[in-house]
Design an enzyme around this catalytic site. Structure first.
Site, mmCIF file in Angstrom:
data_model
loop_
_atom_site.group_PDB
_atom_site.id
_atom_site.type_symbol
_atom_site.label_atom_id
_atom_site.label_comp_id
_atom_site.label_asym_id
_atom_site.label_seq_id
_atom_site.Cartn_x
_atom_site.Cartn_y
_atom_site.Cartn_z
ATOM 1 N N SER A 81 0.841 -1.205 0.000
ATOM 2 C CA SER A 81 0.000 0.000 0.000
ATOM 3 C C SER A 81 0.871 1.248 0.000
ATOM 4 O O SER A 81 2.025 1.205 0.414
ATOM 5 C CB SER A 81 -0.860 0.013 1.255
ATOM 6 O OG SER A 81 -1.576 -1.189 1.342
ATOM 7 N N GLY A 82 0.277 2.357 -0.433
ATOM 8 C CA GLY A 82 1.005 3.625 -0.410
ATOM 9 C C GLY A 82 1.246 4.171 -1.801
ATOM 10 O O GLY A 82 0.864 3.558 -2.800
ATOM 11 N N ALA A 135 7.758 1.489 2.231
ATOM 12 C CA ALA A 135 8.104 1.546 3.661
ATOM 13 C C ALA A 135 8.256 3.002 4.064
ATOM 14 O O ALA A 135 8.507 3.865 3.214
ATOM 15 C CB ALA A 135 9.397 0.792 3.930
ATOM 16 N N ASP A 136 8.115 3.249 5.346
ATOM 17 C CA ASP A 136 8.330 4.609 5.852
ATOM 18 C C ASP A 136 9.799 4.823 6.195
ATOM 19 O O ASP A 136 10.300 5.938 6.133
ATOM 20 C CB ASP A 136 7.438 4.858 7.076
ATOM 21 C CG ASP A 136 5.978 4.722 6.675
ATOM 22 O OD1 ASP A 136 5.551 5.456 5.780
ATOM 23 O OD2 ASP A 136 5.283 3.842 7.217
ATOM 24 N N LYS A 167 6.766 0.524 9.028
ATOM 25 C CA LYS A 167 5.686 0.585 8.048
ATOM 26 C C LYS A 167 4.386 0.966 8.767
ATOM 27 O O LYS A 167 4.300 0.927 9.970
ATOM 28 C CB LYS A 167 5.518 -0.764 7.345
ATOM 29 C CG LYS A 167 6.588 -0.984 6.270
ATOM 30 C CD LYS A 167 6.336 -2.218 5.435
ATOM 31 C CE LYS A 167 4.977 -2.322 4.820
ATOM 32 N NZ LYS A 167 4.559 -1.154 3.997
ATOM 33 N N GLY A 168 3.398 1.348 7.953
ATOM 34 C CA GLY A 168 2.100 1.666 8.549
ATOM 35 C C GLY A 168 1.756 3.138 8.528
ATOM 36 O O GLY A 168 0.777 3.554 9.133
ATOM 37 N N GLY A 169 2.583 3.930 7.796
ATOM 38 C CA GLY A 169 2.269 5.354 7.657
ATOM 39 C C GLY A 169 0.866 5.550 7.088
ATOM 40 O O GLY A 169 0.178 6.517 7.406
ATOM 41 N N GLU A 175 -0.536 -5.643 5.632
ATOM 42 C CA GLU A 175 0.785 -5.665 4.984
ATOM 43 C C GLU A 175 1.668 -6.742 5.610
ATOM 44 O O GLU A 175 2.361 -7.475 4.906
ATOM 45 C CB GLU A 175 1.453 -4.292 5.114
ATOM 46 C CG GLU A 175 0.815 -3.244 4.227
ATOM 47 C CD GLU A 175 1.337 -1.836 4.463
ATOM 48 O OE1 GLU A 175 1.154 -1.004 3.583
ATOM 49 O OE2 GLU A 175 1.913 -1.573 5.536
HETATM 50 C C1 5RP Z 1 1.204 1.971 4.450
HETATM 51 C C2 5RP Z 1 2.659 1.756 4.341
HETATM 52 C C3 5RP Z 1 3.344 2.338 3.163
HETATM 53 O O1 5RP Z 1 3.983 1.324 2.462
HETATM 54 C C4 5RP Z 1 4.337 3.357 3.639
HETATM 55 O O2 5RP Z 1 3.640 4.343 4.396
HETATM 56 C C5 5RP Z 1 5.077 4.022 2.487
HETATM 57 O O3 5RP Z 1 4.195 4.777 1.721
HETATM 58 P P1 5RP Z 1 4.660 5.623 0.462
HETATM 59 O O4 5RP Z 1 5.011 4.668 -0.622
HETATM 60 O O5 5RP Z 1 3.447 6.459 0.141
HETATM 61 O O6 5RP Z 1 5.823 6.467 0.894
HETATM 62 O O7 5RP Z 1 3.295 1.140 5.163
HETATM 63 O O8 5RP Z 1 0.681 1.422 5.626
#
Ligand code: 5RP
Length: 247
Positions: free
Chosen positions: A43-44, A101-102, A112-114, A121
């Site tokens: 996701s993201g 990933a964050d 993760k989990g932003g 996930e």
């Molecule tokens: C969502 C996540 C995303 O993978 C993480 O936040 C990275 O997002 P982005 O690709 O928008 O930087 O862990 O729960």
């Protein structure tokens, strides 16, 4: 004049960040997805580029894949690109999971989990032979907490979020905040009906494997955004258009 320059800088920075996500995502899909594969879709914003590349390859190369999404957003993305959907009860072992990933530290441990999708996930990643991380250069760090200041996400049952907040602060220090929706309209509710706590200002020298195990033993904590020893390889798109690979 000043605001014009600021806008230019901002646009340039945002564009290059998007470009960095895109090159990492495309390369990871090209190197890790083969025809016949069952693919976990993270996701993201970076994953959007991976799904676009997958769809492109399906059209151009007649690539055959089936996808397991990790969130409502990922499911919508897969449907939009007309990729076949499946689930873990039909296909319990996936060939690869591609996710963002964050933060990624030098040992490939992740925050993760932003986007609040950590539970699904982690489930999908745990059912995949490989977890391939795609990210822009801002996510690459030596120690967890070096880059990502929004905290470690922890998914909790709504009935016990205050006791868990207090317990984490008491045992490990830092500040634990309930994640609120835009305009503070109420708490963010995950795809699974839970709340998210963000653990900020933590000591970066914790033993993350132990902390993760201990947190998961706490009744009411459903999952943490600490992905320790799970990632196989990370692709970082860099400012100069090159890609850094870490494994
Ligand atoms: C969502 C996540 C995303 O993978 C993480 O936040 C990275 O997002 P982005 O690709 O928008 O930087 O862990 O729960």
């Amino acid at each position: 004049m000043f605001s014009k320059n600021l806008n230019f800088v901002r646009r340039y920075f945002v564009m290059s960040l998007q470009e960095a996500k895109k090159i990492a995502a495309r390369q990871a899909v090209d190197e890790h997805v083969q025809s016949g594969n069952l693919v976990g879709i993270g996701s993201g914003s970076t994953v959007i580029f991976a799904v676009e590349r997958l769809a492109e390859r399906v059209k151009k190369e007649d690539l055959k894949v089936q996808c397991v999404p990790t969130s409502f957003q990922a499911r919508e993305l897969v449907i939009k690109h007309q990729l076949p959907l499946t689930d873990l009860n039909i296909n319990p072992l996936l060939d690869v999971c591609i996710d963002g990933a964050d933060e990624v530290d030098s040992n490939l441990n992740l925050i993760k989990g932003g986007g609040g999708c950590l539970l699904q996930e982690k489930i999908v990643a745990s059912c995949s032979k490989k977890l391939i991380i795609i990210a822009d250069y801002t996510k690459n760090s030596s120690k967890l907490g070096d880059q990502y200041k929004k905290g470690i996400p922890i998914e909790v049952s709504p009935m016990v979020y205050v006791p868990i907040q207090k317990k984490i602060e008491r045992l490990y220090g830092g500040k634990v905040e309930l994640r609120m929706a835009v305009m503070k309209a109420g708490p963010v509710i995950t795809d699974n009906g839970n709340f998210i706590l963000d653990w900020k200002e933590f000591n970066q020298d914790h033993d993350w494997k132990k902390i993760n195990t201990d947190l998961l033993l706490t009744p009411g904590i459903v999952e943490t955004g600490l992905f320790i020893g799970m990632a196989t390889k990370a692709y970082f798109g860099l400012k100069d258009g090159s890609i850094k690979k870490q494994e």
